[in-house]
Scaffold this motif. Structure first.
Motif, short mmCIF file in Angstrom:
data_model
loop_
_atom_site.label_atom_id
_atom_site.label_comp_id
_atom_site.label_asym_id
_atom_site.label_seq_id
_atom_site.Cartn_x
_atom_site.Cartn_y
_atom_site.Cartn_z
N GLU A 46 0.35 -1.17 0.08
CA GLU A 46 0.13 0.08 0.52
C GLU A 46 1.11 1.32 -0.10
O GLU A 46 2.21 1.24 0.63
N LEU A 47 0.23 2.39 -0.87
CA LEU A 47 1.19 3.62 -0.97
C LEU A 47 1.39 4.15 0.94
O LEU A 47 2.37 4.80 0.77
N TYR A 48 0.03 3.55 1.56
CA TYR A 48 0.57 4.38 3.10
C TYR A 48 2.08 3.81 3.74
O TYR A 48 2.47 4.46 4.20
N ASP A 50 4.64 2.70 1.74
CA ASP A 50 6.26 3.33 0.57
C ASP A 50 5.73 4.75 2.11
O ASP A 50 7.32 4.88 2.31
N ALA A 51 4.51 5.41 1.93
CA ALA A 51 4.62 6.56 2.27
C ALA A 51 5.66 6.90 4.07
O ALA A 51 6.23 7.81 3.96
N ALA A 52 4.94 5.64 4.61
CA ALA A 52 5.92 5.62 6.30
C ALA A 52 7.14 6.04 6.34
O ALA A 52 8.38 6.27 6.86
N ARG A 53 7.58 4.44 5.18
CA ARG A 53 9.40 3.81 5.11
C ARG A 53 9.97 5.33 4.66
O ARG A 53 10.58 5.98 5.04
N VAL A 54 9.02 6.09 3.43
CA VAL A 54 10.46 7.12 3.24
C VAL A 54 10.65 8.35 3.74
O VAL A 54 11.11 9.41 4.07
N SER A 55 9.29 8.58 5.01
CA SER A 55 9.40 9.09 6.09
C SER A 55 10.43 8.62 7.61
O SER A 55 10.55 9.50 8.12
N GLY A 56 10.89 7.58 6.68
CA GLY A 56 12.27 7.74 7.64
C GLY A 56 11.09 6.48 8.69
O GLY A 56 11.96 6.56 10.17
N VAL A 57 9.93 5.77 8.97
CA VAL A 57 9.44 5.49 9.95
C VAL A 57 10.36 3.48 9.66
O VAL A 57 10.64 3.07 8.68
N ARG A 58 10.70 3.65 11.41
CA ARG A 58 11.55 2.18 11.08
C ARG A 58 10.41 1.02 11.17
O ARG A 58 9.03 1.47 11.00
N SER A 61 8.25 -0.16 13.62
CA SER A 61 6.77 1.06 14.04
C SER A 61 5.91 0.88 13.09
O SER A 61 4.47 0.60 13.02
N ARG A 65 2.34 0.05 13.55
CA ARG A 65 1.09 1.30 13.41
C ARG A 65 0.32 0.86 12.53
O ARG A 65 -1.04 1.01 12.01
N HIS A 66 0.54 0.29 11.32
CA HIS A 66 0.25 0.54 9.69
C HIS A 66 -0.33 -0.84 9.67
O HIS A 66 -1.63 -1.39 8.92
N SER A 103 15.67 10.92 5.10
CA SER A 103 13.48 11.60 5.41
C SER A 103 13.18 12.54 5.48
O SER A 103 12.25 13.17 5.15
N GLN A 125 11.13 13.92 0.56
CA GLN A 125 9.49 13.49 0.59
C GLN A 125 9.48 12.61 -0.56
O GLN A 125 9.16 12.78 -1.54
N SER A 182 -2.97 6.37 -0.24
CA SER A 182 -1.58 6.80 0.60
C SER A 182 -2.11 7.20 1.58
O SER A 182 -0.79 7.46 2.87
N ASN A 241 -3.07 6.61 5.60
CA ASN A 241 -3.90 4.48 6.66
C ASN A 241 -5.43 4.80 6.61
O ASN A 241 -5.42 6.38 7.29
#
Lengths: 601, 278
Positions: free
Chosen positions: A184-186, A188-196, A199, A203-204, B89, B93, B102, B104
């Motif tokens: 899911e893109l969200y 990917d977005a979390a990965r790009v935000s540097g979320v471990r 986490s 969370r997701h 990051s 972005q 995109s 959640n």
């Protein structure tokens, strides 16, 4: 620079939103309340067995065997003179603990391995899938019997091994759920935000698997209880610990002397299993309900049809000399709501399509353009119906035709070109057979004649090697080719009217241009009428003769393409035209920001 | 390529493995080079399978880079470790195409927006102040915070996604078809927002789209991709109105204009070009 105007969020959802309210909702569900209360009593009995039991569960009084219920022994005594009530309390403790051990172990191992396999994939995914398939192929009871002969009749070891076997179910469930969301893109977005990763999972990902896992847990608990009771009944468990199955076995041996002895353990097993199953069901109902807000079930609102009194801007009345091929008058399409009202998606639409004319129906999402087109085919999604108005095609009112009469019209007289070519071809049949079959049905052609015509059509729609494509399966051709095949199908039965629903939206722009060229030349050659649904003004400018602009279920403006494009008069149409990106003004040359290389704040 | 470039990609190769033993991997990018300067928009345009999305994902560390180099502020990032990625990051972005997946669906807008800030160890107080500021910046009311994504339309969700991308004041945002799923009127407003945000904050965009007019509207420079390669790269106005490569010409002439007269001319030009190349 235009100013950013704040946008109001759409109507507020009135239902409480997330799973945090699950407990409160469960408290309002009578089944959940009764079953959880039952389970609570059983659990309390097990936990406080030492205080509640009047006797030691293994203390046998040979003076008092097989006694009936009395004030001394509430549920009587068994064949060895032991107090049944005390034994039942302790058996509940051990049986439940054993089942919980199996279920807990299964959940921990299965969910963890499922998460790892689903989220990280790679070699672990194929390895674990292999192991899980192997374990699932093993007959559980035989594994347990084999294990017993090695490690002895221990309740705990047996249930632990059973837990390992059950973990495959959790693994599969979690694996499938995680695979569904890992791309899911969200995420990917979390990965790009540097979320471990840790986490992201908590969370997701875990929120997606939580509900199905909890439901699976209640089921697995029942399975573990049943299996454990079975083993105990067969006397394969440690006899020094009272268990439900062991008690059942003991009582069964004395069935003729004391038939009611079997009742108590059987009842306890039955009630526990039933309470768990019903609780699991209630839990599932409430979890799933959170996805779809509860609707008011009762109400007697009359289905009232509301028509707008704002007139349509008409640039030029349709040519009266030429006969209408399709004439839609005052069409209202609505969806029946549970409260009896009608949710209108099309409110009084008039459209006429002449022979040999391409009529563009343009609008933004939710304007009702596709609903209008589908009501001509009478293929509205479930719950939708034509509430008012007429759809005249060749002298017949399609709105009132029976389904069997409509079937004769569809395909043979009115054909359809869809938006998604791939999902409109059946992947398990060759392209050829999907072209030949309708022609044989609708036109009564012989197989050979239909095949010859299909090849001819494939050639006509610009497919380079018709013979090969004829034998191909849909996945073997590109999206553009698939759309050509569907166009070939649409013209195969010599229909007079083609409904094209965004026929080029899913295609690349160069392919779109080719398909538009093809549609134009075919339309001229066959002199068919086309009702073309689109959101793209460029497509309308390219191919349509006439255009109708739709907004909120009504036509706001209609006219010949040239006149309407040159001079749009309705405010909404004007706003759409002004939203079309200006071709004249490019962004301009780059100017390095002042100050640091990073610029800005 | 100037040395003040923010992002420099040189001869980037991306191979996707094909399942099964002995299958040759699929080469999605064939030695692609591109650079983005601070505060600049570079448009990447192409059709499906051209590799434009893959290049964006390679910059984000979401696609496997087989060869070549990607440098951000002079530092090699194509082989960044998870720790280095986390540090990046703050600067790089993303805004994705589909505003429906995109965000959640089970997290509130506030939870989504504060996520990058939690990772960056920004205090809760500071984060909540910043979130209000972000919503204001993208033109959403502050009562948006406690709501779930499903309460918003596509355009509004895309605004929220932009706010999330802006949370840590990045220097570069990779925009992967961010307006393709939106209605015409919404599309124009969201594009204006992109432009405003850039003028305000000086962020650079790598803007991926299949639509020449969208790219033209926003990009200082445009790269046209075809089958994993850049076939034309240069000034945005020039590439999108007077292209020199044959493929770009075909792409330009294939996209219909909303003017029946001009579209007729364009259609004939396209036919002539195709006939000439035969």
């Amino acid at each position: 620079m235009s100013e950013v105007t704040p946008i109001q969020p759409e109507e507020v959802a009135k239902e409480p939103s997330t799973g945090s309210h699950l407990v409160r909702r469960l408290l309002h569900n009578p089944v959940a309340v009764v079953t959880s209360a039952t389970l609570l009593i059983i659990i309390l009995g097990a936990v406080f067995a030492s205080y509640l039991a009047p006797y030691d569960p293994n203390n046998s009084d040979l003076q008092a065997i097989l006694q009936g219920p009395s004030s001394e022994h509430y549920l009587g005594t068994d064949g060895a003179g032991r107090d049944v009530f005390s034994r039942l309390l302790f058996a509940t403790r051990y049986s439940l603990a054993g089942a919980l051990l199996a279920m807990g172990l299964a959940a921990i191992i299965g969910v963890t391995s499922g998460l790892i396999a689903g989220y990280f994939g790679k070699w672990f995914e194929s390895f674990s899938t292999w192991v899980v398939s192997l374990v699932m192929a093993l007959p559980g009871i035989i594994v347990l019997l084999a294990a017993r002969s090695v490690i002895g009749p221990s309740l705990w070891y047996t249930m632990a091994i059973f837990g390992l076997l059950l973990s495959t179910g959790f693994h599969r469930l979690t694996h499938a759920a995680v695979m569904g969301v890992r791309n899911e893109l969200y995420v990917d977005a979390a990965r790009v935000s540097g979320v471990r990763n840790r986490s992201i999972i908590s969370r997701h990902i875990l929120s997606v698997v939580r509900a199905p896992v909890i439901i699976q847990m209640t089921i697995m608990l029942i399975v573990a209880i049943a299996l454990q009771a079975g083993l105990g009944f067969l006397g394969l468990m440690d006899n020094s610990i009272p268990t439900w199955g062991g008690m059942l076995g003991d009582a069964f041996a004395k069935l003729y002397q004391d038939p009611q002895g079997i009742l108590w353990p059987a009842l306890t097993i039955g009630i526990t299993a039933m309470a768990l199953a019903l609780f699991g069901n209630a839990l599932r109902d409430e979890v799933e309900r959170s996805a779809t807000p509860k609707k008011a079930a009762t109400g007697t609102k009359a289905a009232e049809i509301v028509l707008s009194d704002v007139p349509t801007v008409i640039h030029q009345p349709a040519d009266a000399d030429r006969e209408d091929l399709l004439r839609i008058d005052g069409l209202v399409v609505g969806y029946d709501q549970p409260d009896g009202s009608l949710k209108q998606v099309v409110s009084g639409v008039d459209i006429s399509v002449k022979k040999g004319e391409i009529h563009g129906l343009i609008g933004e999402s939710g304007s009702g353009k596709t609903q209008t087109a589908f009501s001509v085919l009478r293929l509205l999604p479930h719950g939708g119906r034509i509430a008012a108005g007429t759809v005249h095609f060749d002298g017949q009112n399609l709105a009132t035709l029976s389904e069997s009469e409509m079937r004769k019209v569809r395909g043979a007289r009115i054909s359809y070109i869809p938006q998604e070519p791939m999902s409109n071809l059946d992947p398990s049949f060759t392209i050829g057979s999907q072209l030949v079959e309708p022609m044989r049905k609708a036109m009564g052609m012989s197989k050979a004649a239909a095949k010859a015509r299909a090849l001819e059509l494939l050639d006509r729609v610009g497919i380079p090697d018709p013979k090969r494509t004829f034998k191909s399966y849909p996945h073997q051709v590109s999206g553009g080719m698939a759309q050509r095949v569907l166009i070939a199908g649409a013209i195969s039965c010599e229909a007079d009217l083609i409904i094209a629903d965004e026929p080029t939206t899913a295609l690349d722009v160069t392919v779109q241009a080719d398909i538009l060229d093809l549609l134009r030349s075919l339309q001229r050659e066959l002199n068919v009428g086309i009702l073309l649904v689109t959101h793209n003004f460029g497509v309308v400018a390219d191919i349509c003769d006439w255009v109708s602009v739709m907004q909120d279920g009504r036509i706001v403006e209609t006219g010949p393409v040239g006149a309407l494009f040159a001079n749009p008069r309705d405010e909404y149409t004007k706003s759409l035209f002004s939203a079309i990106l200006d071709e004249e003004h490019a962004r301009g040359a780059y100017v390095a920001p002042a100050g640091t290389a990073a610029g800005g704040k | 390529m100037t040395n003040e470039s923010l992002l420099v990609a040189e001869n980037v190769i991306v191979d996707y493995p094909i399942k099964g033993i002995g299958n040759k991997p699929f080469r999605a990018l064939r030695e692609v080079s591109i650079d983005v300067r601070p505060g600049e928009t570079v448009g990447l345009v192409g059709e499906s399978g051209s590799g434009k999305t893959t290049l964006g994902r390679a910059v984000l560390g979401l696609a496997p880079v087989t060869g070549g180099s990607i440098r951000f502020e002079g530092k090699e990032i194509s082989k960044a470790s998870p720790r280095e990625r986390r540090a990046l990051s703050k600067d790089i972005q993303v805004v994705f195409q589909d505003p429906y997946t995109s965000l959640n669906p089970s997290l509130t807008i506030e939870q989504t927006l504060t996520e990058p800030m939690r990772v960056a160890k920004i205090s809760a107080k500071e984060a909540s102040r910043r979130v209000t500021e972000l919503l204001d910046q993208v033109g959403m009311p502050s009562n948006t915070l406690g709501r779930l994504p499903r309460e918003f339309s596509g355009g509004q969700r895309q605004r929220i996604a932009i706010a999330r991308a802006l949370a840590l004041n990045p220097k570069l945002i990779v925009c992967d078809e961010p307006v393709s799923a939106l209605d015409l009127s919404t599309q124009a407003r969201v594009l204006d927002l992109f432009r405003e945000v850039q003028e305000e904050t000086g962020v650079a965009y790598l803007f991926v789209s299949h639509d020449l007019t969208v790219v033209r509207h926003l990009s200082h420079r445009v790269a046209v991709m075809y089958q994993g390669e850049i076939v034309e790269y240069g000034d945005g106005d020039k590439v999108t109105s007077d292209p020199s490569h044959d493929y770009t010409k075909r792409l330009l002439l294939a996209s219909p204009v909303a003017d029946p007269g001009r579209q007729k001319v364009r259609r004939e030009d396209r036919r002539a070009l195709i006939d000439a190349s035969k």
